[in-house]
Enzyme design. Structure first.
Site, PDB file in Angstrom:
ATOM      1  N   LYS A  79       9.841   0.359   4.252  1.00  0.00           N
ATOM      2  CA  LYS A  79      10.056   0.878   5.605  1.00  0.00           C
ATOM      3  C   LYS A  79      10.197  -0.286   6.577  1.00  0.00           C
ATOM      4  O   LYS A  79       9.519  -1.318   6.407  1.00  0.00           O
ATOM      5  CB  LYS A  79       8.847   1.753   5.946  1.00  0.00           C
ATOM      6  CG  LYS A  79       8.870   2.479   7.258  1.00  0.00           C
ATOM      7  CD  LYS A  79       7.615   3.348   7.354  1.00  0.00           C
ATOM      8  CE  LYS A  79       7.523   4.148   8.623  1.00  0.00           C
ATOM      9  NZ  LYS A  79       6.339   5.053   8.631  1.00  0.00           N
ATOM     10  N   SER A 148       7.460   9.601   9.644  1.00  0.00           N
ATOM     11  CA  SER A 148       8.316   8.529  10.103  1.00  0.00           C
ATOM     12  C   SER A 148       8.946   7.710   8.973  1.00  0.00           C
ATOM     13  O   SER A 148       9.871   6.944   9.218  1.00  0.00           O
ATOM     14  CB  SER A 148       7.496   7.576  10.974  1.00  0.00           C
ATOM     15  OG  SER A 148       6.392   7.040  10.215  1.00  0.00           O
ATOM     16  N   SER A 172       3.075  10.715   7.964  1.00  0.00           N
ATOM     17  CA  SER A 172       4.399  10.097   7.842  1.00  0.00           C
ATOM     18  C   SER A 172       4.837   9.675   6.457  1.00  0.00           C
ATOM     19  O   SER A 172       5.962   9.219   6.288  1.00  0.00           O
ATOM     20  CB  SER A 172       4.466   8.865   8.742  1.00  0.00           C
ATOM     21  OG  SER A 172       4.518   9.243  10.086  1.00  0.00           O
TER      22      SER A 172
END
Lengths: 446, 63
Positions: A79, A148, A172
């Site tokens: 990420k 996310s 997330s």
């Protein structure tokens, strides 16, 4: 078999047995990314040359019989809030445009040290909050992949990489994994170092893992977990043998948390209910479990803690660049700046009480079980409802999702398993047993 | 004070703090966020927390 469909553990085995070259694997994934990521938009940055260079080196070493570790030659993604030396790390934010860290996050460094190859950086919502990434769900491009950790889930589901790091502060990592038909683990708070991961909430941030099977999660966790002197919140609790734990699969004692089923859509309740019946027929000992009274206050406490800590994290940058922040993160920071300190401390006390009151429940069962999400992946850009992950994030308890079926419209659903602090080994074992019974999600057609 | 009264008081306090810190126009933009936060504060304030419950900053089981 097409190389891009290989799981991490199969790729690692094939490389070790010298029937697969890391160079061929990287090229297959780069070709896959080239072909489909225009539609998915999972990647913020693909490090083609760096990955090719690392693959050539891994191939040379393998030819000489040298293997760095259990992930030798296996590609992974991170990420875009994980520091990656020499690679842009922008956290989905204009305020971070062009930022290039000079070191790797500890988690990234540990995977690299075990031989894994960082293929690139994956889209995130801005600073891992709510302002969405451009990423689409491979199962239906109209839908969100969740967030996310949007790019992490979408890239693994779309067979562009077998394994990815995400993070979870509220919901997330586990939620996007479920929306995309994957296995997603949020380990115990402190199990994986957060050093070099751009923070959102100091006391609730967790590094998580997303893969297509429980075995891959166990393999990656065995490498990523452990004490990091550079992270004050990382734990000294010894790391378990997560891979060996999978050889001890047995039907678990399951506590069913009915409150969550009552808040899910009828279709989610139905599909999850069918999965539970299959687990029971397979031998799981399932009974209803009751959450402690503190459960009522955990959402309020989690949001007050997160907002307050986010405001502290961003204070200096926000003073200089407020107008560059998108609306969701901006209002979160501003709200954190005006929440009184005594409420923050009271929220921390509620968190502790909730965790303490969960103790007897966690002692009584191997795992607690909920639907992973109240709905399948919603249409549009908003990243979905995190409320089924929130209690396990605020309490720092480990949780994992495994796929359990599809909706009538073909979207994946999952079951979420929760266990006690630092019980990742039995949690993974239970998850693998459930995976055996429920089967893995098929690949989305792209 | 009942919960609704408490919530209204917290919303007023948050609104005033936001006006002082970010200006009246921005505080107006934050109206919904302030309402959400006032709800959280109400829940937190009215929860019967154990008086001996200490805050947990970092959560770790004994090794």
């Amino acid at each position: 078999m097409s190389l891009h469909t290989l799981d991490a553990i199969d790729a690692a085995r094939a490389i070790r047995e010298k029937v697969l070259s890391p160079v061929d694997l990287i090229e297959a994934l780069l070709e896959r990314i080239e072909r489909i990521d225009g539609r998915i938009q999972a990647w913020a940055l693909v490090d083609r040359e760096g990955a090719r260079r690392a693959a050539r080196q891994a191939a040379d070493e393998a030819a000489r019989g040298t293997f760095r570790g259990v992930l030798h030659g296996v590609p992974f993604g991170a990420k875009d809030i994980f520091y990656s030396a020499g690679l842009r790390t922008e956290a989905g934010s204009k305020t971070m445009a062009g930022f290039v860290p000079d070191y790797d996050a500890t988690s990234v460094a540990r995977l690299k040290a075990a031989g894994a190859i960082l293929l690139g950086k994956l889209h995130t919502t801005e600073f891992a909050t709510t302002d969405p990434a451009p990423t689409r769900n491979p199962w239906n491009l109209v839908c969100t992949p969740g967030g996310s950790s949007s790019g992490s889930a979408a890239a693994v589901a779309a067979r562009m990489v077998p394994l990815a790091f995400g993070t979870q502060t509220i919901g997330s990592n586990v939620r996007p994994a479920s929306y995309c038909g994957l296995v997603g683990l949020k380990p115990t708070f402190g199990r994986i170092s957060t050093r070099g991961v751009i923070p959102l909430s100091y006391t609730q941030d967790h590094v998580g893992l997303i893969a297509r099977c429980v075995e891959d999660i166990a393999l990656a966790l065995s490498v990523a977990a452990g004490r990091d002197p550079g992270d004050a919140s990382s734990s000294r609790v010894p790391v378990g043998d997560y891979v060996a734990a999978l050889t001890r699969r047995r039907a678990p004692r399951v506590g069913l948390l009915r409150e969550f089923f009552e808040r899910a859509t009828p279709e989610v309740t139905d599909v999850t209910g069918q999965a539970i019946n299959r687990l029971a027929r397979g031998g799981a000992d399932i009974e209803e479990a009751k959450l402690p009274p503190t459960f009522r206050a955990v959402a309020a406490a989690a949001y007050v803690i997160t907002r307050s800590e986010t405001a502290s994290v961003h204070a200096e940058r926000f003073a200089l660049k407020a107008d560059l922040y998108r609306p969701g993160i901006r209002s979160s920071i501003e709200m954190g700046m005006v929440i009184p300190g005594d409420f923050y401390v009271r929220a921390l006390r509620i968190r502790r009480q909730f965790r303490r009151e969960m103790g007897p429940l966690l002692e009584r069962y191997d795992v607690l079980l909920t639907p992973t999400t109240p709905t399948p992946a919603p249409e549009g850009m908003a990243t979905g409802d995190a409320s089924f992950q929130l209690p396990w994030s605020i309490s720092g308890l480990p949780s994992i999702t495994v796929p359990c079926g599809l909706t009538n419209s073909g979207l994946p659903l999952g079951v979420q398993l929760i266990s006690g602090p630092f019980t990742e080994a039995p949690l993974l074992s239970a998850a693998a047993w459930c995976e055996d019974i429920l089967g893995r999600a098929s690949a989305p057609s792209l | 004070m009942d919960r609704e009264g408490l919530r209204a008081e917290y919303a007023a306090c948050l609104r005033a703090a936001a006006e002082r810190r970010f200006g009246a126009a921005r505080a107006q933009d934050l109206a919904q966020t302030i309402e959400d936060a006032a709800g959280w504060l109400t829940e937190i304030a009215s929860f019967p927390l154990g008086t001996e419950e200490l805050p947990a900053f970092y959560l770790e089981a004994e090794p």
